[in-house]
Design a protein around this motif. Structure first.
Motif, short mmCIF file in Angstrom:
data_model
loop_
_atom_site.label_atom_id
_atom_site.label_comp_id
_atom_site.label_asym_id
_atom_site.label_seq_id
_atom_site.Cartn_x
_atom_site.Cartn_y
_atom_site.Cartn_z
N GLU A 1 32.87 47.72 34.22
CA GLU A 1 33.18 46.28 34.22
C GLU A 1 32.56 45.59 35.44
N LEU A 2 32.66 46.24 36.59
CA LEU A 2 32.14 45.62 37.81
C LEU A 2 30.61 45.54 37.79
N ARG A 3 29.99 46.50 37.10
CA ARG A 3 28.53 46.55 37.08
C ARG A 3 27.93 45.46 36.19
N ARG A 4 28.73 44.95 35.25
CA ARG A 4 28.22 43.89 34.36
C ARG A 4 27.76 42.69 35.19
N PRO A 5 26.74 41.99 34.72
CA PRO A 5 26.37 40.75 35.42
C PRO A 5 27.56 39.81 35.43
N LYS A 6 27.79 39.16 36.56
CA LYS A 6 28.96 38.27 36.68
C LYS A 6 28.87 37.13 35.68
N ALA A 7 29.86 37.03 34.81
CA ALA A 7 29.86 35.98 33.80
C ALA A 7 30.62 34.75 34.27
N THR A 8 31.36 34.88 35.37
CA THR A 8 32.15 33.77 35.91
C THR A 8 31.90 33.69 37.41
N ARG B 1 33.32 46.31 47.60
CA ARG B 1 32.25 45.85 48.50
C ARG B 1 30.93 45.73 47.74
N LYS B 2 30.60 46.77 47.00
CA LYS B 2 29.31 46.82 46.31
C LYS B 2 29.18 45.69 45.29
N TYR B 3 30.24 45.46 44.54
CA TYR B 3 30.17 44.46 43.45
C TYR B 3 30.80 43.12 43.85
N LYS B 4 31.13 43.00 45.10
CA LYS B 4 31.60 41.73 45.66
C LYS B 4 32.77 41.12 44.87
N VAL B 5 33.81 41.89 44.78
CA VAL B 5 35.05 41.40 44.18
C VAL B 5 35.61 40.30 45.09
N ASP B 6 35.94 39.14 44.51
CA ASP B 6 36.40 38.01 45.33
C ASP B 6 37.85 38.17 45.77
N PHE B 7 38.69 38.64 44.84
CA PHE B 7 40.13 38.71 45.14
C PHE B 7 40.70 40.04 44.67
N TYR B 8 41.57 40.62 45.47
CA TYR B 8 42.40 41.72 45.00
C TYR B 8 43.85 41.25 45.10
N GLU C 1 42.30 39.29 55.49
CA GLU C 1 40.83 39.22 55.45
C GLU C 1 40.30 40.19 56.50
N PHE C 2 39.18 40.86 56.18
CA PHE C 2 38.58 41.80 57.12
C PHE C 2 37.11 41.44 57.34
N GLU C 3 36.70 41.56 58.57
CA GLU C 3 35.35 41.16 58.95
C GLU C 3 34.32 41.91 58.10
N GLY C 4 33.43 41.16 57.49
CA GLY C 4 32.35 41.77 56.72
C GLY C 4 32.74 42.22 55.33
N HIS C 5 34.00 42.08 54.99
CA HIS C 5 34.47 42.53 53.66
C HIS C 5 34.41 41.35 52.70
N PRO C 6 33.83 41.54 51.52
CA PRO C 6 33.67 40.40 50.61
C PRO C 6 34.96 40.01 49.87
N ARG D 1 45.40 55.17 51.29
CA ARG D 1 44.19 55.96 51.56
C ARG D 1 43.38 56.24 50.30
N LEU D 2 44.05 56.65 49.22
CA LEU D 2 43.31 57.03 48.01
C LEU D 2 42.59 55.84 47.38
N LEU D 3 43.29 54.70 47.31
CA LEU D 3 42.65 53.52 46.73
C LEU D 3 41.51 53.03 47.61
N ILE D 4 41.68 53.12 48.92
CA ILE D 4 40.60 52.71 49.83
C ILE D 4 39.38 53.60 49.63
N GLU D 5 39.62 54.90 49.52
CA GLU D 5 38.49 55.83 49.34
C GLU D 5 37.80 55.61 48.00
N SER D 6 38.62 55.35 46.96
CA SER D 6 38.07 55.32 45.61
C SER D 6 37.53 53.94 45.22
N TRP D 7 38.27 52.90 45.56
CA TRP D 7 37.95 51.57 45.03
C TRP D 7 37.30 50.62 46.03
N ASP D 8 37.63 50.78 47.31
CA ASP D 8 37.08 49.83 48.29
C ASP D 8 35.54 49.78 48.26
#
Ligand SMILES: [Fe+2]
Length: 343
Positions: free
Chosen positions: A209-216, A248-255, A267-272, A237-244
């Motif tokens: 889903e994240l790899r799809r071109p952003k439709a919105t 970052r890579k796919y520039k998720v705006d909100f969690y 908010e964290f410095e440099g984190h999208p 820890r597990l979610l940070i290792e697996s999903w963070d």
């Protein structure tokens, strides 16, 4: 995988366009008598809400107070609610009768009434939904949605939806964060969590889903457990290792998350990604573990709900308390510019 060093992250104090009052994080400083304008889609959210009050859900005063505040909020402002988001820990304690439990009527249908919120209620699963009491409530929640007679919407453990329906502006990926662990510590894995095969299956879906071109212009992921939290459950820890790395890579705006019984915006410095936690929907409150002055811009132990409003130009997120007072609000543009609001 990028290095994730939670302790060394620094809150972006200098780079926000926010007022001294907001920076001081003083509760109630941004209360306003001005009506809250509606966007092109407006969604209200809560987490950690179906409180059982030690076997007496009729005494769940915190939940009732927040639900009534949500009703007043849409009555007092020129808002059309397009959806409700339920961020997990939907049912604490027993759900006797499962899909036929009277708690569905008393604590969902009646407290967030269709007469006011005649919209879909998108829900995800929390640890208390998996928790055996004596049975897991997961199947009941999926079954209640599949009856088609309710606004309760949970087509599966993870799914996607968009708003507005016509010309959508924001995509939501609803996920199941119940990885076999307790708050990210796999050594303490409980007997009530996702099967490992489902964890793998979901991760593959999420990346697809994240790899799809952003439709919105905006992309939000909503899951029960936070990746980062100033509350007692802390960082996961597990979610940070697996999903963070994916965020970052796919520039998720909100969690969007719950789990800790408070309201937060980190908010964290440099984190999208903007990390937004709305866990004050009704369960007993706990003290914060990290002072909001250390990481922020906002964290508060308080009952409340949250409002996500989207336009082409920006998303506005607000945290409100049981009196309908705006405690914290910010906007985020498609390019990631964040402005803390003070009125
Ligand atoms: Fe939880």
């Amino acid at each position: 995988m990028p290095e994730v060093n939670v302790n060394r992250r620094r809150f972006l104090r200098q780079s926000f366009a926010f007022s001294a009052a907001a920076a001081l994080n003083l509760p109630g400083m941004i209360a306003s008598a001005m009506p809250v304008p509606g966007g092109e889609a407006d969604l209200l959210m809560i987490g950690d809400w179906g409180w059982d009050a030690n076997g007496h859900p009729e005494n769940a005063a915190g939940q009732r107070g927040v639900a009534q505040a949500m009703q007043r909020y849409v009555a007092d402002n020129p808002l059309r609610t397009d959806a409700l988001l339920f961020l997990g820990d939907n049912w604490y304690g027993a759900l006797d009768g499962g899909v036929n439990s009277p708690r569905w009527q008393a604590q969902f249908e009646d407290l967030y009434p269709a007469g006011i919120f005649n919209v879909p209620a998108y829900a995800i699963l929390g640890n208390h939904d998996y928790q055996k009491w004596p049975e897991s409530k997961v199947e009941a929640e999926l079954a209640y949605a599949s009856t088609g007679k309710s606004r309760w919407t949970m087509p599966s453990r993870w799914y996607r939806f968009e708003f507005p329906r016509k010309n959508p502006l924001i995509t939501f990926l609803a996920v199941d964060t119940n990885l076999p662990s307790i708050d990210g510590h796999p050594a303490k894995a409980p007997s009530f969590s996702m099967e490992p095969e489902l964890v793998t299956e979901q991760l593959a879906w999420l990346e697809t889903e994240l790899r799809r071109p952003k439709a919105t212009p905006f992309l939000a992921v909503m899951g029960h457990h936070p990746l980062y939290s100033d509350g007692p459950h802390g960082d996961h820890r597990l979610l940070i290792e697996s999903w963070d790395p994916l965020f970052r890579k796919y520039k998720v705006d909100f969690y969007l998350a719950g789990h800790d019984h408070d309201l937060q915006h980190l908010e964290f410095e440099g984190h999208p990604t903007s990390f937004f936690l709305s866990g004050g929907g009704g369960a007993d409150l706990y003290n914060l573990k990290i002072e909001p002055q250390q990481r922020g811009p906002y964290a508060q132990k308080v009952y409340g709900f949250s409002h996500l409003s989207v336009t082409k130009k920006e998303v506005t997120l607000r945290h409100l308390d049981s009196s309908g007072r705006v405690l914290h609000a910010f906007t985020r543009t498609p390019s990631g510019k964040i402005t803390i609001l003070n009125s």
